[in-house]
Design an enzyme around this catalytic site. Structure first.
Site, PDB file in Angstrom:
ATOM      1  N   HIS A   9       0.823  -1.212   0.000  1.00 36.81           N
ATOM      2  CA  HIS A   9       0.000   0.000   0.000  1.00 36.81           C
ATOM      3  C   HIS A   9       0.861   1.267   0.000  1.00 36.81           C
ATOM      4  O   HIS A   9       2.027   1.265   0.419  1.00 36.81           O
ATOM      5  CB  HIS A   9      -0.917   0.015   1.223  1.00 36.81           C
ATOM      6  CG  HIS A   9      -0.174   0.036   2.535  1.00 36.81           C
ATOM      7  ND1 HIS A   9       0.371   1.179   3.065  1.00 36.81           N
ATOM      8  CD2 HIS A   9       0.119  -0.960   3.405  1.00 36.81           C
ATOM      9  CE1 HIS A   9       0.964   0.910   4.198  1.00 36.81           C
ATOM     10  NE2 HIS A   9       0.834  -0.391   4.435  1.00 36.81           N
ATOM     11  N   GLU A  87      -1.568  -6.761   7.600  1.00 34.55           N
ATOM     12  CA  GLU A  87      -0.223  -6.538   8.111  1.00 34.55           C
ATOM     13  C   GLU A  87       0.024  -7.417   9.339  1.00 34.55           C
ATOM     14  O   GLU A  87      -0.917  -7.914   9.967  1.00 34.55           O
ATOM     15  CB  GLU A  87      -0.062  -5.050   8.466  1.00 34.55           C
ATOM     16  CG  GLU A  87       1.283  -4.635   9.055  1.00 34.55           C
ATOM     17  CD  GLU A  87       2.465  -4.963   8.160  1.00 34.55           C
ATOM     18  OE1 GLU A  87       2.811  -6.166   8.076  1.00 34.55           O
ATOM     19  OE2 GLU A  87       3.045  -4.040   7.568  1.00 34.55           O
TER      20      GLU A  87
END
Length: 229
Positions: A9, A87
Site C-alpha cells: 500500500h 499486516e
C-alpha cells in the site's frame, strides 16, 4: 509463464507518524494516494492486465487497490478481500511511536521485536479496546485464529493457507493476479516464493507503492522478479 504482481500500500498516516500500525485501520496520506495512482500508471504503460485481485481487509490496502484499478480502468476486476493478507499484528505496540518505544525499552529490544523472525512483540490483553474481537470485520473468525501479536513467522503461517487454497490455484489456471497488501504479508510471500532464509528475510524491505512483478513457471517457481518504477 504465470504473472503475479505484488504492491505494498501507499504511505499511510501512521507510516508518516512513525507509529506501529499492524491491524489498526488507518488511511493513506495524500502522498500514499499519489503513490498508488503512480503504480497504476506504471502498470498501464507497461501493458499489464489482470484477471483477479487480492487484498486485505484494511483500508490503506483497499484504497491503494482502488486507485490502481481506477487508473488502469479495471474497477470491474473481481477482488478477494482476506484478513490473511493483513499486516503483521504488532500486539501491545500498536499505535505507539517507534522512536518513543525505543527510548522506553531500548533500541536493542525494539530491534528484536521488529526484526527477529520468531520473537513476538508484547501481546494485547483480551480486555484491550484494540483487540480484533471488537472489530466486526473479524466477527466470523475463530477466536484461535485472532492474533494478539505476531512475529514474521506467524505472519508467514497466516498468509500461506490463502496462497495454497486460492492464489496458487488461480495462477495455475492462467489468471493474471494483482495482490495489494502490506510490508510483512508481502515479505511472507517473498520468503516463500524465493526460499529466503529466516535470517535474510529480515533484511528485505518492501517499498510503498512500487509494483513487484513475479514471472513464474508452471510449478509457480520464480523465473525472475523485478520492481516496476
Amino acid at each position: 509463464m504465470k504473472q503475479l504482481v505484488l504492491i505494498r500500500h501507499g504511505e499511510s498516516a501512521w507510516n508518516l507518524e512513525n507509529r506501529f500500525t499492524g491491524w489498526a485501520d488507518v488511511d493513506l496520506t495524500p502522498k500514499g494516494a499519489e503513490q498508488a495512482l503512480a503504480a497504476g500508471e506504471n502498470l498501464k504503460k507497461a501493458g499489464y492486465e489482470f484477471d483477479v485481485a487480492y487484498t486485505s481487509v484494511l483500508r490503506r490496502a483497499i484504497r491503494t487497490l482502488w486507485n490502481v484499478q481506477d487508473t488502469m480502468d479495471l474497477m470491474w476486476l473481481p477482488v478477494v478481500h482476506s484478513w490473511r493478507l493483513n499486516e503483521r499484528h504488532y500486539g501491545a505496540l500498536t499505535g505507539l511511536n517507534k522512536a518513543e518505544t525505543a527510548e522506553k525499552y531500548g533500541d536493542e529490544q525494539v530491534h528484536i521485536w521488529r526484526r527477529s523472525y520468531d520473537v513476538r512483540p508484547p501481546l494485547l490483553e483480551h480486555e484491550d479496546e484494540r483487540h480484533p474481537k471488537n472489530d466486526p470485520r473479524y466477527s466470523k473468525l475463530n477466536s484461535s485464529d485472532i492474533p494478539l501479536g505476531e512475529c514474521l513467522k506467524d505472519n508467514v503461517e497466516r498468509v500461506l493457507p490463502l496462497w495454497n487454497e486460492s492464489i496458487a490455484p488461480a495462477l495455475k489456471a492462467g489468471k493474471r493476479v494483482l495482490l495489494v497488501a502490506h510490508g510483512n504479508s508481502i515479505r511472507s510471500l517473498i520468503k516463500y516464493l524465493d526460499q529466503v532464509s529466516n535470517e535474510d528475510i529480515m533484511e528485505v524491505n518492501v517499498p510503498n507503492g512500487i509494483p513487484l512483478v513475479y514471472e513464474l513457471d508452471d510449478d509457480l517457481k520464480p523465473i525472475q522478479h523485478f520492481y516496476l518504477d
